[in-house]
Design an enzyme around this catalytic site. Structure first.
Site, PDB file in Angstrom:
ATOM      1  CB  SER A 581      -0.861   0.055   1.365  1.00 14.07           C
ATOM      2  OG  SER A 581      -1.919   0.860   1.213  1.00 14.07           O
ATOM      3  CG  HIS A 696      -5.765  -2.258   0.025  1.00 20.13           C
ATOM      4  ND1 HIS A 696      -4.962  -1.742  -1.034  1.00 20.13           N
ATOM      5  CD2 HIS A 696      -5.106  -1.523   1.305  1.00 20.13           C
ATOM      6  CE1 HIS A 696      -3.925  -0.914  -0.537  1.00 20.13           C
ATOM      7  NE2 HIS A 696      -4.132  -0.883   0.533  1.00 20.13           N
TER       8      HIS A 696
END
Length: 727
Positions: A581, A696
């Site tokens: 991320s 995610h």
């Protein structure tokens, strides 16, 4: 403390080679450089079409290449199964949440890959083999409905605890649905029978009472912010169409997220509205019975908390509540009486003031106490704060230690039931010590009662944890943890360096059976870097790497890498780095900034094209962290932290592995896809894998998680000379 909305984004340097006034993304449209807008000059823009046939065919080809290389190694299958055994272990701690007389747990194992929502009694939980009552079997639900649901959580209504709002997502994406569930009949309440149901979107339903909820969701054109989150919150009554829900508050399209909540504490029932303006700025309101809103007038950057009479205020910037009065520094925690504060009284009590080495890591209310966790040079220390009775602002609170707790390793503290009890869940762990779950009592003198302990998944004999400090380019002292052999081997150790450095998130030691089995027990060394941009030393540590200062985080990471070499732990050829991320942006920048420092790089679910990030999915919500690439002045420094732009096609780079998820609706998979395609076109050593599910988090179940984790360790083992970790 203000919480990030459930479906809001959490991701969890200047480059002297570019022109002093680089073009903006829009100016690139007219130039020879890639504009990175679909249909423009970027030759890889077509990979932004997430589920386009051509893009998915490319993904399939790259996944097949990875399967034919990494997955055929001698130890890949063994590593994957060793990790899967950890993730599916029946002996891991079942973490629980108390709701009424029941303890609820969400459990995943080999037989239930999508999981069971189940419950037991406190008495049964204390036994070695609790008797669990299955509430929802997600795998059975998927089979019955022909779906691919991934569990997102449930909200149980006080005080009867009969009704729940269950959140499920397709494949693990942030967007989800909400369905009402009856905990007496163990059945979903059909919308045809008046049950609450929210269609798939980023948003939420929040209980007000048994027949009323707050709803924040996608109501159609114009209903979302630029970041893709709800722009309105409404009051929805049972038996009425959701389209007729009463408007409570409408924000701006430039806001981040609009939400509302209800306090169910007996005697303190009240409603709140939150307007998240950007990631680090919000307004909080008390919603009165007549529909009017009363602002809680604190700095928009502050995080607030409300418990019974009390308002707590955690500062991200210096603040003087009264002109000419005391100024409280950023990082402080203040308390006052909410009603008095709303009436204009600014008498506050200072509960915590940061120092050069301490910051506030978090806090949790019990019925009578506030338990805060302080980080002191990235080591946890819980403290119990007891407010005066009756509640009076400006009066000192009593401070005491949490009985029987040693400030070593990582300590997580959470209230069992903040309305009814002073009991606390207490979890302790470190790199080499499996997690232990205990029951403690705030304000009590008894030692915590150990309830559960995770098993050891690897032999920690001969391993040790140490903490060190590197010196960054500007002289800043940067801490890092190292775990590895207590007696170093004859040569440089294969070393994995992990970092994040963003969004005020602190990295602390924790036990990982996967890391231990796949890396540490094979002779590898692991390093956790506490670089600027995180929250290890409070708001100032985070703000030191915001926007145009982002390069400080990268300089810190490079300083840790150089310190590991200077101390003789490893060398560049045996040093690998990993981040996901925002951490993927970190390792992406390391790849293009300082390739000579590393022997292998792993970039997971990353941001990489910083010209496009604010236009892709939830990217606009992170402009408070990185800046606005549409602003020419900000684009000047943003370009200096955009790996997609900084890549030099003729430079030498170490081997790199990129991973992402097709179902990631937070950080667009196009970042990883396009960067990989650009590297392939330049003839670089790049490996790519994209999981079709997982959101995610990268994986929707333990099988996917173990597969993707094994890819990382197999990649590092082969590139850094560890030998196959599964051998």
């Amino acid at each position: 403390m203000r919480e990030v909305p459930p479906s809001a984004p959490t991701l969890l340097g200047m480059d002297s080679s570019h022109d002093s006034t680089p073009p903006t993304p829009d100016e690139l449209l007219a130039g020879e450089a890639a504009d990175h807008t679909p249909g423009g000059n970027d030759p890889h823009a077509w990979l932004e079409d997430v589920e386009g046939a051509e893009a998915l065919a490319w993904v399939g080809e790259r996944n097949a290449h990875t399967a034919a290389t990494l997955e055929v190694g001698p130890g890949f299958a063994a590593t994957r199964e060793a990790i899967r055994e950890v993730l599916d272990s029946p002996d891991k701690i079942p973490q629980v949440t108390r709701r009424g007389e029941w303890l609820y747990n969400f459990w995943v194992d080999a037989e239930h890959p999508r999981g069971l929502w189940r419950r037991t009694t406190p008495e049964s939980y204390r036994t070695d083999s609790p008797e669990w009552q299955v509430v929802i079997d997600v795998d059975a639900l998927n089979e019955a409905e022909g779906e691919d649901w991934v569990w997102h959580g449930a909200r149980v209504l006080r005080p009867d605890y009969r009704l729940a709002l269950v959140e499920l997502s397709h494949g693990g994406s942030d967007a989800d649905v909400t369905r009402e569930f009856d905990l007496a009949t163990f059945e979903f309440v059909s919308p045809d029978d008046g049950g609450f149901y929210r269609a798939e979107a980023k948003g939420e339903l929040v209980w007000i009472d048994a027949d009323t909820v707050f709803v924040a969701t996608d109501f159609g054109p114009g209903a979302l912010t630029d970041s893709g989150y709800p722009r309105t919150v409404r009051r929805w009554r049972r038996g009425t169409p959701i389209e007729d829900a009463e408007l409570v508050y409408e924000g701006l399209t430039t806001d981040l997220y609009i939400s509302a909540s209800h306090d169910h504490t007996p005697g303190f029932e009240r409603d709140f509205v939150a307007r998240a303006i950007e990631f680090y700025a919000a307004e909080e309101y008390v919603l009165r019975d007549d529909g009017s809103l009363e602002l809680i007038d604190v700095p928009t950057s502050a995080e607030i908390g409300v418990h019974r009479e009390w308002l707590t205020i955690e500062l991200r910037e210096d603040w003087a509540p009264v002109a000419g009065g005391p100024t409280y520094p950023a990082g402080s925690l203040l308390a006052t009486v909410l009603d008095d504060f709303l009436a204009g009284d600014r008498a506050v009590t200072v509960l915590f003031t940061p120092t050069a080495t301490t910051s506030l890591a978090g806090g949790t209310w019990t019925r009578h106490h506030l338990v805060v966790t302080v980080l002191d040079d990235v080591k946890h220390r819980p403290e119990v704060l007891t407010p005066p009775v009756p509640a009076v602002g400006g009066v000192p609170w009593r401070k005491s230690e949490l009985a029987g707790v040693s400030p070593m390793g990582t300590i997580a503290v959470g209230a069992v039931d903040s309305v009814e009890s002073d009991d606390l869940w207490l979890v302790t762990t470190d790199f080499l010590t499996p997690s232990t779950l205990s029951l403690a009592t705030a304000g009590g003198v008894a030692e915590p009662e150990v309830l559960k302990a995770s098993p050891s998944f690897f032999d920690a004999e001969g391993l040790e944890i140490t903490q060190h400090f590197a010196t960054s380019d500007d002289g800043t002292r940067v801490p890092y943890f190292q775990v590895g052999p207590s007696v170093p081997g004859p040569g440089p150790a294969p070393t994995l360096l992990y970092g994040y450095g963003g969004f005020e998130i602190s990295l602390t030691p924790s036990y990982s059976g996967a890391l231990g089995r796949s890396w540490l027990s094979q002779g590898g060394t692991y390093v956790l870097a506490n670089i600027r941009g995180g929250g290890e030393y409070g708001p100032s540590w985070h703000q030191a790497a915001l926007k145009e200062k982002r390069h400080r985080a990268y300089e810190d990471f490079e300083a840790v890498a150089r310190d590991l070499v200077a101390r003789g732990v490893t060398d560049a050829a045996h040093l690998g780095i990993q981040g996901g991320s925002n951490g993927g942006l970190l390792t992406g920048n390391m790849y293009v900034r300082s390739p000579e420092l590393f022997g292998a790089v792993v970039i997971q679910v990353p941001l990489l094209d910083m010209a496009r990030y604010s236009r892709l999915l939830a990217g606009a919500s992170w402009m408070a962290e990185y800046g606005d690439p549409e602003d020419p002045a900000q684009w000047e420094y943003i370009r200096g932290l955009s790996p997609y732009h900084l890549l030099d096609e003729v430079a030498e780079y170490p081997p790199v592995l990129l991973t992402t998820s097709t179902r990631d609706d937070r950080v667009h998979p196009g970042h990883a896809r396009k960067f990989t395609a650009k590297l392939l076109a330049a003839g670089k050593d790049v490996t790519y894998y994209e999981n079709v599910e997982g959101g995610h988090g990268g994986a929707a179940d333990n099988a996917q998680a173990s597969h993707m984790t094994a890819l990382v360790y197999e990649f590092f083992a082969g590139r850094l000379g560890l030998g196959s970790p599964g051998a």
